[in-house]
Scaffold this motif. Structure first.
Motif, mmCIF file in Angstrom:
data_model
loop_
_atom_site.group_PDB
_atom_site.id
_atom_site.type_symbol
_atom_site.label_atom_id
_atom_site.label_comp_id
_atom_site.label_asym_id
_atom_site.label_seq_id
_atom_site.Cartn_x
_atom_site.Cartn_y
_atom_site.Cartn_z
ATOM 1 N N LYS A 30 0.806 -1.217 0.000
ATOM 2 C CA LYS A 30 0.000 0.000 0.000
ATOM 3 C C LYS A 30 0.844 1.275 0.000
ATOM 4 C CE LYS A 30 -4.063 -1.994 2.122
ATOM 5 N NZ LYS A 30 -4.917 -2.068 3.293
ATOM 6 N N LYS A 31 1.900 1.299 0.774
ATOM 7 C CA LYS A 31 2.676 2.528 0.946
ATOM 8 C C LYS A 31 3.871 2.647 -0.005
ATOM 9 C CE LYS A 31 0.298 3.820 4.582
ATOM 10 N NZ LYS A 31 -0.508 4.998 4.646
ATOM 11 N N TYR A 32 4.445 1.511 -0.399
ATOM 12 C CA TYR A 32 5.667 1.531 -1.206
ATOM 13 C C TYR A 32 5.567 0.554 -2.379
ATOM 14 C CZ TYR A 32 7.055 3.465 3.273
ATOM 15 O OH TYR A 32 7.103 4.199 4.422
ATOM 16 N N PRO A 33 4.530 0.655 -3.199
ATOM 17 C CA PRO A 33 4.299 -0.364 -4.227
ATOM 18 C C PRO A 33 5.387 -0.456 -5.298
ATOM 19 C CG PRO A 33 2.877 1.522 -4.584
ATOM 20 C CD PRO A 33 3.564 1.735 -3.256
ATOM 21 N N GLU A 34 6.050 0.603 -5.594
ATOM 22 C CA GLU A 34 7.050 0.571 -6.665
ATOM 23 C C GLU A 34 8.482 0.543 -6.155
ATOM 24 O OE1 GLU A 34 6.172 -0.028 -9.743
ATOM 25 O OE2 GLU A 34 4.114 -0.019 -9.018
ATOM 26 N N SER A 35 8.676 0.506 -4.853
ATOM 27 C CA SER A 35 10.041 0.542 -4.336
ATOM 28 C C SER A 35 10.703 -0.833 -4.328
ATOM 29 C CB SER A 35 10.067 1.136 -2.925
ATOM 30 O OG SER A 35 9.361 0.307 -2.033
ATOM 31 N N LEU A 36 9.926 -1.887 -4.464
ATOM 32 C CA LEU A 36 10.463 -3.236 -4.453
ATOM 33 C C LEU A 36 10.729 -3.703 -5.870
ATOM 34 C CD1 LEU A 36 11.106 -5.787 -2.798
ATOM 35 C CD2 LEU A 36 8.723 -6.469 -3.149
ATOM 36 N N SER A 37 11.946 -4.110 -6.128
ATOM 37 C CA SER A 37 12.292 -4.625 -7.447
ATOM 38 C C SER A 37 12.083 -6.133 -7.491
ATOM 39 C CB SER A 37 13.738 -4.268 -7.771
ATOM 40 O OG SER A 37 14.105 -4.803 -9.016
ATOM 41 N N LYS A 38 12.822 -6.869 -6.679
ATOM 42 C CA LYS A 38 12.710 -8.325 -6.600
ATOM 43 C C LYS A 38 12.995 -8.778 -5.182
ATOM 44 C CE LYS A 38 12.119 -10.284 -10.706
ATOM 45 N NZ LYS A 38 10.918 -11.015 -11.023
ATOM 46 N N VAL A 39 12.388 -9.879 -4.793
ATOM 47 C CA VAL A 39 12.684 -10.552 -3.539
ATOM 48 C C VAL A 39 13.105 -11.969 -3.899
ATOM 49 C CG1 VAL A 39 11.742 -11.477 -1.385
ATOM 50 C CG2 VAL A 39 11.032 -9.227 -2.179
ATOM 51 N N PHE A 40 14.281 -12.360 -3.430
ATOM 52 C CA PHE A 40 14.771 -13.711 -3.634
ATOM 53 C C PHE A 40 14.716 -14.427 -2.291
ATOM 54 C CE2 PHE A 40 16.730 -11.140 -6.906
ATOM 55 C CZ PHE A 40 16.530 -11.904 -8.044
ATOM 56 N N VAL A 41 14.082 -15.580 -2.260
ATOM 57 C CA VAL A 41 13.964 -16.368 -1.041
ATOM 58 C C VAL A 41 14.874 -17.582 -1.198
ATOM 59 C CG1 VAL A 41 12.411 -17.602 0.500
ATOM 60 C CG2 VAL A 41 11.594 -15.582 -0.721
ATOM 61 N N LEU A 42 15.880 -17.677 -0.319
ATOM 62 C CA LEU A 42 16.865 -18.749 -0.376
ATOM 63 C C LEU A 42 16.649 -19.742 0.758
ATOM 64 C CD1 LEU A 42 20.078 -16.568 -0.847
ATOM 65 C CD2 LEU A 42 18.583 -17.469 -2.617
ATOM 66 N N ASN A 43 17.099 -20.960 0.538
ATOM 67 C CA ASN A 43 17.092 -22.014 1.570
ATOM 68 C C ASN A 43 15.714 -22.187 2.207
ATOM 69 O OD1 ASN A 43 19.922 -22.591 1.383
ATOM 70 N ND2 ASN A 43 20.294 -20.666 2.442
ATOM 71 N N SER A 44 14.709 -22.312 1.373
ATOM 72 C CA SER A 44 13.336 -22.435 1.868
ATOM 73 C C SER A 44 13.069 -23.841 2.397
ATOM 74 C CB SER A 44 12.340 -22.163 0.733
ATOM 75 O OG SER A 44 12.613 -20.942 0.129
ATOM 76 N N PRO A 45 12.791 -23.974 3.691
ATOM 77 C CA PRO A 45 12.417 -25.287 4.216
ATOM 78 C C PRO A 45 10.981 -25.605 3.808
ATOM 79 C CG PRO A 45 12.279 -23.666 5.951
ATOM 80 C CD PRO A 45 12.823 -22.953 4.734
ATOM 81 N N SER A 46 10.584 -26.850 3.951
ATOM 82 C CA SER A 46 9.224 -27.237 3.559
ATOM 83 C C SER A 46 8.178 -26.424 4.319
ATOM 84 C CB SER A 46 9.010 -28.730 3.761
ATOM 85 O OG SER A 46 9.284 -29.090 5.091
ATOM 86 N N LEU A 47 8.496 -26.018 5.532
ATOM 87 C CA LEU A 47 7.592 -25.179 6.326
ATOM 88 C C LEU A 47 7.239 -23.891 5.581
ATOM 89 C CD1 LEU A 47 6.257 -24.324 9.061
ATOM 90 C CD2 LEU A 47 8.483 -23.406 9.689
ATOM 91 N N THR A 63 2.952 -7.703 -6.856
ATOM 92 C CA THR A 63 3.899 -8.034 -5.786
ATOM 93 C C THR A 63 4.316 -9.499 -5.881
ATOM 94 O OG1 THR A 63 2.935 -6.356 -4.339
ATOM 95 C CG2 THR A 63 4.254 -8.069 -3.286
ATOM 96 N N ARG A 64 3.349 -10.391 -6.086
ATOM 97 C CA ARG A 64 3.672 -11.827 -6.214
ATOM 98 C C ARG A 64 4.695 -12.073 -7.325
ATOM 99 N NH1 ARG A 64 -1.976 -12.713 -5.775
ATOM 100 N NH2 ARG A 64 -2.049 -13.034 -8.018
ATOM 101 N N ASN A 65 4.574 -11.349 -8.415
ATOM 102 C CA ASN A 65 5.487 -11.532 -9.551
ATOM 103 C C ASN A 65 6.910 -11.067 -9.242
ATOM 104 O OD1 ASN A 65 3.462 -12.648 -11.093
ATOM 105 N ND2 ASN A 65 2.912 -10.711 -12.039
ATOM 106 N N LYS A 66 7.091 -10.325 -8.182
ATOM 107 C CA LYS A 66 8.421 -9.842 -7.801
ATOM 108 C C LYS A 66 9.138 -10.793 -6.845
ATOM 109 C CE LYS A 66 7.207 -4.986 -8.346
ATOM 110 N NZ LYS A 66 7.149 -3.682 -7.687
ATOM 111 N N ILE A 67 8.452 -11.841 -6.415
ATOM 112 C CA ILE A 67 9.021 -12.772 -5.438
ATOM 113 C C ILE A 67 9.480 -14.031 -6.149
ATOM 114 C CG2 ILE A 67 8.543 -14.139 -3.374
ATOM 115 C CD1 ILE A 67 6.468 -11.942 -2.644
ATOM 116 N N VAL A 68 10.753 -14.373 -5.938
ATOM 117 C CA VAL A 68 11.354 -15.546 -6.578
ATOM 118 C C VAL A 68 11.798 -16.515 -5.491
ATOM 119 C CG1 VAL A 68 13.208 -16.353 -8.082
ATOM 120 C CG2 VAL A 68 12.185 -14.087 -8.465
ATOM 121 N N ILE A 69 11.220 -17.712 -5.507
ATOM 122 C CA ILE A 69 11.640 -18.771 -4.581
ATOM 123 C C ILE A 69 12.763 -19.514 -5.302
ATOM 124 C CG2 ILE A 69 10.916 -20.721 -3.172
ATOM 125 C CD1 ILE A 69 9.268 -18.098 -2.702
ATOM 126 N N CYS A 70 13.961 -19.436 -4.766
ATOM 127 C CA CYS A 70 15.147 -19.930 -5.468
ATOM 128 C C CYS A 70 15.384 -21.422 -5.275
ATOM 129 C CB CYS A 70 16.387 -19.181 -4.982
ATOM 130 S SG CYS A 70 16.330 -17.428 -5.329
#
Length: 85
Positions: A30-47, A63-70
């Motif tokens: 809501k407050k910063y919609p364009e400030s995020l470029s990409k989020v990379f999530v590393l070492n994701s456990p099954s949890l 926002t979902r499209n900017k999140i990458v589960i590596c």
């Protein structure tokens, strides 16, 4: 932004943490919609995938499209890009 989830376990997850994560993502959208470029999530456990199923529907598509589960291979590539000390 890189989130390294190495060591994340069920003892870290409770309703307070999930509520906090929800609020964090909501404020960011809501407050910063364009400030995020990409989020990379590393070492994701099954949890994490269970948590992701809860959080993902709350996020808007942009926002979902900017999140990458590596994958492990992508993780190694990202680590290889870090400056060497």
């Amino acid at each position: 932004v890189i989130f390294d989830l190495l060591g994340l376990s069920s003892r870290h997850m409770n309703t307070h943490v999930l509520r906090l994560l929800h609020q964090l993502f909501e404020i960011g959208q809501k407050k910063y919609p364009e400030s995020l470029s990409k989020v990379f999530v590393l070492n994701s456990p099954s949890l994490f995938y269970g948590i992701w199923r809860i959080i993902k529907p709350v996020l808007n598509e942009r926002t979902r499209n900017k999140i990458v589960i590596c994958s492990k291979a992508m993780h190694d590539d990202l680590v290889g890009m870090l400056p060497q000390e």
